[in-house]
Design a protein around this motif. Sequence first.
Motif, PDB file in Angstrom:
ATOM      1  N   THR A  36     -40.669  22.463   9.544  1.00  0.00           N
ATOM      2  CA  THR A  36     -40.413  21.505   8.395  1.00  0.00           C
ATOM      3  C   THR A  36     -39.770  20.417   8.970  1.00  0.00           C
ATOM      4  N   GLN A  37     -39.478  19.229   8.198  1.00  0.00           N
ATOM      5  CA  GLN A  37     -39.081  18.120   8.569  1.00  0.00           C
ATOM      6  C   GLN A  37     -38.017  17.559   7.393  1.00  0.00           C
ATOM      7  N   ALA A  38     -36.751  17.142   7.921  1.00  0.00           N
ATOM      8  CA  ALA A  38     -35.841  16.715   6.797  1.00  0.00           C
ATOM      9  C   ALA A  38     -35.896  15.131   6.657  1.00  0.00           C
ATOM     10  N   PHE A  39     -35.676  14.603   5.381  1.00  0.00           N
ATOM     11  CA  PHE A  39     -35.635  13.005   5.006  1.00  0.00           C
ATOM     12  C   PHE A  39     -34.596  12.891   4.391  1.00  0.00           C
ATOM     13  N   ARG A  40     -34.240  11.470   4.408  1.00  0.00           N
ATOM     14  CA  ARG A  40     -33.295  10.819   3.593  1.00  0.00           C
ATOM     15  C   ARG A  40     -33.779   9.691   2.799  1.00  0.00           C
ATOM     16  N   LEU A  41     -34.065   9.724   1.597  1.00  0.00           N
ATOM     17  CA  LEU A  41     -34.673   8.700   0.679  1.00  0.00           C
ATOM     18  C   LEU A  41     -33.414   7.923   0.000  1.00  0.00           C
ATOM     19  N   LEU A  42     -33.271   6.473   0.126  1.00  0.00           N
ATOM     20  CA  LEU A  42     -32.344   5.650  -0.273  1.00  0.00           C
ATOM     21  C   LEU A  42     -32.948   4.779  -1.455  1.00  0.00           C
ATOM     22  N   LEU A  43     -32.698   5.113  -2.715  1.00  0.00           N
ATOM     23  CA  LEU A  43     -33.075   4.105  -3.671  1.00  0.00           C
ATOM     24  C   LEU A  43     -32.121   3.113  -4.059  1.00  0.00           C
ATOM     25  N   LYS A  44     -32.587   1.919  -3.365  1.00  0.00           N
ATOM     26  CA  LYS A  44     -31.499   0.725  -3.491  1.00  0.00           C
ATOM     27  C   LYS A  44     -31.574   0.086  -4.791  1.00  0.00           C
ATOM     28  N   GLN A  45     -32.512  -0.539  -5.613  1.00  0.00           N
ATOM     29  CA  GLN A  45     -32.561  -1.228  -6.692  1.00  0.00           C
ATOM     30  C   GLN A  45     -33.853  -1.506  -7.285  1.00  0.00           C
ATOM     31  N   VAL A  46     -33.959  -1.767  -8.484  1.00  0.00           N
ATOM     32  CA  VAL A  46     -35.232  -2.037  -9.161  1.00  0.00           C
ATOM     33  C   VAL A  46     -35.098  -3.750  -9.497  1.00  0.00           C
ATOM     34  N   GLU A  47     -35.693  -4.506  -8.880  1.00  0.00           N
ATOM     35  CA  GLU A  47     -35.670  -5.850  -9.216  1.00  0.00           C
ATOM     36  C   GLU A  47     -36.872  -6.601  -9.890  1.00  0.00           C
ATOM     37  N   GLY A  48     -36.760  -7.432 -10.663  1.00  0.00           N
ATOM     38  CA  GLY A  48     -37.917  -8.052 -11.457  1.00  0.00           C
ATOM     39  C   GLY A  48     -38.314  -7.366 -12.654  1.00  0.00           C
ATOM     40  N   LEU A  49     -37.235  -6.744 -13.378  1.00  0.00           N
ATOM     41  CA  LEU A  49     -37.431  -6.087 -14.614  1.00  0.00           C
ATOM     42  C   LEU A  49     -37.661  -7.175 -15.634  1.00  0.00           C
ATOM     43  N   PRO A  50     -38.604  -7.250 -16.579  1.00  0.00           N
ATOM     44  CA  PRO A  50     -38.854  -8.483 -17.471  1.00  0.00           C
ATOM     45  C   PRO A  50     -37.750  -8.449 -18.358  1.00  0.00           C
ATOM     46  N   VAL A  51     -36.966  -9.714 -18.841  1.00  0.00           N
ATOM     47  CA  VAL A  51     -35.899  -9.682 -19.788  1.00  0.00           C
ATOM     48  C   VAL A  51     -36.469  -9.320 -21.167  1.00  0.00           C
ATOM     49  N   LYS A  52     -37.814  -9.743 -21.435  1.00  0.00           N
ATOM     50  CA  LYS A  52     -38.543  -9.206 -23.008  1.00  0.00           C
ATOM     51  C   LYS A  52     -38.443  -8.071 -23.063  1.00  0.00           C
ATOM     52  N   ASN A 100     -28.734   2.489  -5.509  1.00  0.00           N
ATOM     53  CA  ASN A 100     -27.876   2.902  -4.363  1.00  0.00           C
ATOM     54  C   ASN A 100     -27.635   4.662  -4.421  1.00  0.00           C
ATOM     55  N   GLU A 101     -28.853   5.196  -4.873  1.00  0.00           N
ATOM     56  CA  GLU A 101     -28.600   6.668  -4.683  1.00  0.00           C
ATOM     57  C   GLU A 101     -29.382   7.188  -3.473  1.00  0.00           C
ATOM     58  N   VAL A 102     -29.037   8.240  -3.068  1.00  0.00           N
ATOM     59  CA  VAL A 102     -29.564   9.187  -1.888  1.00  0.00           C
ATOM     60  C   VAL A 102     -30.015  10.332  -2.299  1.00  0.00           C
ATOM     61  N   ILE A 103     -31.363  10.697  -1.916  1.00  0.00           N
ATOM     62  CA  ILE A 103     -32.054  11.799  -2.032  1.00  0.00           C
ATOM     63  C   ILE A 103     -32.245  12.615  -0.733  1.00  0.00           C
ATOM     64  N   TYR A 104     -31.948  13.725  -0.646  1.00  0.00           N
ATOM     65  CA  TYR A 104     -32.257  14.420   0.598  1.00  0.00           C
ATOM     66  C   TYR A 104     -33.262  15.589   0.203  1.00  0.00           C
ATOM     67  N   PHE A 105     -34.202  15.887   1.126  1.00  0.00           N
ATOM     68  CA  PHE A 105     -35.184  17.179   1.070  1.00  0.00           C
ATOM     69  C   PHE A 105     -35.498  17.292   2.244  1.00  0.00           C
ATOM     70  N   HIS A 106     -36.276  18.578   2.343  1.00  0.00           N
ATOM     71  CA  HIS A 106     -37.212  18.870   3.509  1.00  0.00           C
ATOM     72  C   HIS A 106     -38.414  19.546   3.204  1.00  0.00           C
ATOM     73  N   THR A 107     -39.332  19.379   3.925  1.00  0.00           N
ATOM     74  CA  THR A 107     -40.556  19.839   3.481  1.00  0.00           C
ATOM     75  C   THR A 107     -41.590  20.113   4.859  1.00  0.00           C
ATOM     76  N   PRO A 108     -42.452  21.345   4.759  1.00  0.00           N
ATOM     77  CA  PRO A 108     -43.474  21.299   5.591  1.00  0.00           C
ATOM     78  C   PRO A 108     -44.654  20.750   5.420  1.00  0.00           C
ATOM     79  N   LEU A 109     -44.867  20.418   4.250  1.00  0.00           N
ATOM     80  CA  LEU A 109     -46.073  19.800   3.494  1.00  0.00           C
ATOM     81  C   LEU A 109     -46.190  18.098   4.079  1.00  0.00           C
TER      82      LEU A 109
END
Length: 1416
Positions: A36-52, A100-109
């Motif tokens: 199994t391998q461990a990872f760190r996923l950082l979700l920084k920001q969403v850009e370009g969301l239309p104003v309308k 700027n949210e951080v997700i941690y997980f580990h998976t063998p898949l």
Amino acid sequence: MTASLGNAISEWKLIFEEKRVIPPHSQNSRLTTGPTQAFRLLLKQVEGLPVKQSEELKADEHQLRVTLFDSEHQHFFGRTWKSEPHQARTTNQSTTVPFNEVIYFHTPLCLSSVVAVVELVSPSTQNAVGVGFGLLQLFSSRPDSGPPHGEGRLSLFHGTPRALLHPTLRDPLQMNAVLSVMEGTQLLYSLQPHPALRPIMHLLPPNVLVSGHDLIPGVAPPTDGTDALRRPRLLPEFPCVLDRVCVSLAPSMEVFETNLLQMLNNDRHSTRLGMEVRSVVVQERRLHVGVHNGWGWVERPQVLVLELGSPGAKGSSSLRQDSTDILSPSAGPVLLLNASVELKMMRHPAFSVVFQLEYVFSVPLAGEGKMTSTAVQRAVFMQCVRWCVWSPFSHPGGDTESICLSLQGGTLPNPCAVMVYTQQTDAEKSVIKFRFSSDTEGATSSTTLKAVPLETPQPKKLHPTSQDESRLDLETSPLRSTHGPALSLSQLAATSRYPTMSHTTGSPWQQQLPALLAPSPMASAHQLSHVEHPAAGSIAHLEVSVMEREEMRDEKEEECNLRELTFTPVHAPVITLGTHIPCSSRMSSRSSLAHLFSSCFPEIRDGLGQIAEVMDPTEPVYFDPQREEADPLQTNTLILQFLAFTRVRQAGMNANWPNSIHFTFQLYRFPPVTTQRLQLLEPEPRPDYPCVLSLINKDGTPSSDCPGLQLQYCVDAGVLKPGERVWFLRYLALHSLQIDVWDSDTLLLIGSAAVELKHLLRQGRPAVQVNHELEVITTEYLQDTDLVSEHAARRRAIPAINVYTTVRGRLHVRLGSVGGTMQKSLSSSTLFPPSRSHIIQPSQTPAGFRGGSLSSNSIQTLNAQNSKRAQRLPEIDSELAKLLQSRMREVGGALLQGWSEAEDMRQRKLDRMAAVRQHEETASPTMQEKSISMRRKEDRIAHSQDLRLIEAYRERCKAESITNMLSKAITTTHTLYATLGTAEFFEFVLKNPFNVPQTVTIESDDPELSVIVKTEEWRYFKDLTNTSTPMEADMFHLKDGGPVVQVYLRPKESIHVPLKYQTFLSGHALPSQDQSSLKNAKSPHFARKQQSNTVLAKCIKVFFRAEDGQPLAICQVNVEPTPHVIDQTFRFYHPELTFLKKAIRLPPTTHSPPDGCARLQVHCSDPTVICHAATMAPGEPQDIYLKVPGAASPQIKKFFITVFTDPWLASPTQTWQVYVHYLQRLDIMCVCGALSWHSLLLRGTQVIRKVKCHTSHPLELQVDPEEVFALPSQGLQDIQLGVGVLRSGCSFRYLNVVDVDTRQLVAAWLLCISCKQPLISRAFEIQVPVAGGRGSNKKISFTNPYPSSRGFKLYSDHPDLLQFKEERFQIEGGESYSIGLRFAPSQSPGMEEILIFINDLEDKNEETYCVKVVYR
């Protein structure tokens, strides 16, 4: 106390119900073979969301939700992660939402079909409104791409992730035609491996996405309020024990099982109408016990077998009887566990113990007929019937000594995720009782879960006579066991009889040097260490005891294959000494040391004449590499002084053995050393004092010079290659010097000693010295006769042999290191280390001849690399000079003295020419003129023929010469300093000079120089060498799946081609070398270098060919051999012309690699030797098996073994040197205490020799002739060997025939002696008091049975315990004689049987007495 499920586990229940996850698809679950391998996923920001769109949503907050999705099977799994709501920041054109949210997980898949579905929603008061979603690719489809890492942008789609379940969207990565993309809207993210999560993987299930603020029981909260999973810390563990476990089922055990079997049989009848159905029976009752933290199992649950018993039996009598209606003696039988369960807990309210009661059922598959039930094949299945959970922290103030829990069934969710049998009647009255203790005598500090049976017998000390029987019982015990947990391999193995020594697991060239080099444990090397490893993990009792046994019984005898059993070798493996050998803890007395150092040994002084500072070998060495580098005294003179040798009395040898010795060893990369012969001077005061060593003169007398032997090694810039000094310092800090001690008279190995070299690190001091007293140890092989008889009765092939390590003496050595200044005469180029770059950049200017007109300047004023002076063709090619007929040949012949023309033939031609000229001068003028004209005509004819020959030669060689000159223009030369087994890595910069793409084929004329094709291997070597160059995945293509490597280059593109040179062959096993590679090795320096190294020096060319077959570039690699460092030397003595099969044991590693992919790998320098390492479980010792082909006596086979622990074999952790001495074998059968004579045939050599026979045990073996005798050339000499062994059993002795003039071994025998115990005529018993130091004197009467006077001799098989007043006596016929016995005192109580042999003067045994001595 009685605890219910509702109020006792509220904390665990809340986490368990909230954190339930969806398992992955069943087909993907079977594909998870890797770690199994461990990872760190950082979700920084969403850009370009239309104003309308943001105005339509009427919300300022947005939220991200992430779920794992299997695109191949269209299956969501795991648990949806939700971020906190975040405010959006709106500009004129678009909206940006920072997360700027951080997700941690580990998976063998780690599959390309596994993606992360990211959904952007706008939360409201009631329901969340979806904005869009995207698919985040986590893993690459290429197998060699490595773990994902890096930053990226994710485009979002309109709609909802539920669209992924539509049947038409089988490939969601290519669905732009179906779904519309949100133009300009992207999610910025970063995905990186997170190895810091590995220590807590057992607390968090795989495929679960969590944040740093999520509660994970067992993980310590952060002290600074930050992310808890960035650098997680575990809570402390503590052991606890559950014992006296008792299970009672309501209303009673009989009723419960009867109803259960009735329901199962009815169910089978309803599903198999019209078919014959066999009844289901209970095969086994098992209890699963494990620790659960609400998220998942902390460790794999233990499987324990329950047995039927009464409530008052052992295991339940001490429990409190809180409910009299439960577990009362009248309630019938209950299920008992005759074992205590040891668990590891953490102090957290959610940590709970889960119990699962499981029944194992079996049903016959065929008609029984007249066959017995044991011969019927049965189907086995399991069913969970009850379960419960209990937390020891729910009631901290309550009583936890005795616990009673209600078992439940039904459809409620359970941690085992299985269907549970339910029965509403009296369901809550089924209980489990046990005693809980968190600090007991039985608790251990082991980190593994294990079951300790209460009735398992303790390990017994095996007597030699019962060793084999115990081993046979242990081998068959897993198949015979029907109850209780199985045992692991380490529990079944016999107790080790070998010392446990430290072993370097990392390469000395790669590991970091410790600041404190602590001394090795002060333990004698020959002391036995008994180490036991506890069982690890869970057990699979059912498969061994039910399925395999039933399957074996049902197979037909004529069709079944032989079933292979676990093999336990009868020869115990050889233990490696390692690189850190502990010095002896037995030090000589002060009086003996005063006598030793009064012998005026040479003193070790520094450059100013001051005595070197004395180091204490027991003190740690503080090593600072920077201090060594800044030392102004850059040269080191290593001094080895062999001072004295202390004899240790050996059985079967004289008291003055040995008489002379010599040593063999190899220091660093210097050549192996065999020292001079050294005489042992007899100590005057006491025989147990050290014997001072002295050189021996040519006449055999001791030298009158300074005693001892001193050897010096000057280590300066002239010896070390540029940049090698740091390697030398690492060698001194991390290695030990192994010294083999030999008997110079018999040429037999006495033993080996090892001394640490870390005290030779001066650390800024001008000179240091240290004194060592080393134990010289050896290995002996003995065998008891009782074992031989047992194996003969059981018809086993070879009985077990006991292997002992014994001390043969103590060696006194002194080591010193003296610093010195660098010589000023050395060139500045040798003082600076070479470039550490591993990049080969082709030169922009050609290195060959540019062509054009000849220069009139002196060749010395020109650039010799780019210019050449023209030469005559006869001077260049000797074969052409032989064919020329004119005087051109004379010009060439004068310069070709070292070529193939013989000197005598040339001299005869010159003499003949001089005679012809003298005759012409005396001739008439007319004849002289005619001869001159004819000679000129012949010269013109010969000259014209030579010109035509030269023209033809030039035309033939023109293409080859031009090709060679052009090849030099594109050839780049690189020099490697190769060492045995070490991989040399470098990268060649390859450029496509054309304006069209090219597929370049890479060819190497030597298989030891190859291209690194795998990306993981390339990355490993780049990290190892700190090479920061670009790297691509899947860069190379193997043509037709073969070894030919191809690479695609764009126009004018440059790439880095990784190359690796590695050889495992030494000079003792080298294939025939190609002549082309020897053309560049004609210098005498090259020849001398080739003879003094073990690795072959060669010149290798790597061709980079374009599509038309023409080379684009050539890389010429000159391999310069470098001697390798020997970590340990093994010597084996084996019968000639037979295979040697040995196992060398490495101690178990204390830690496992973080990736879990590295394993032990070995290579041998001799291709005829089979060498491999068996894959063992972590914590088990590693065995390296050897199979060496035989040779004739007295040949010695030498080869090297390199041991690797890294996955890509970059550098060997250990390099061993193995010698196999082949001897002639002679099997001897004799009787203990009697002298028997045997005949040997010695064959002469090519010349006559003066030889002498020597035995390894002179008191047990006699040789006739005993003195020096002449061995005729090609003749035969009869040698009589007398064997008189005093102890029964099988032993191995040696006989060497040595040339006394040259000190060479002429012949050698391995004597395999099997000695039987004689017939005991009388037996006695005596009691000797313990301690006091007085011993006991006794007498035994002996009567001469003969009528005449006879002489007799007395022997004992324990001369250290029993001594005779007179060893010889004469007695008249029929008279009696009192034999005086002196028993030595003992310091400990015990019993010993001593045999007394009464022999005649010809050493024929007359009587044998047995005395049983009891020490009290």
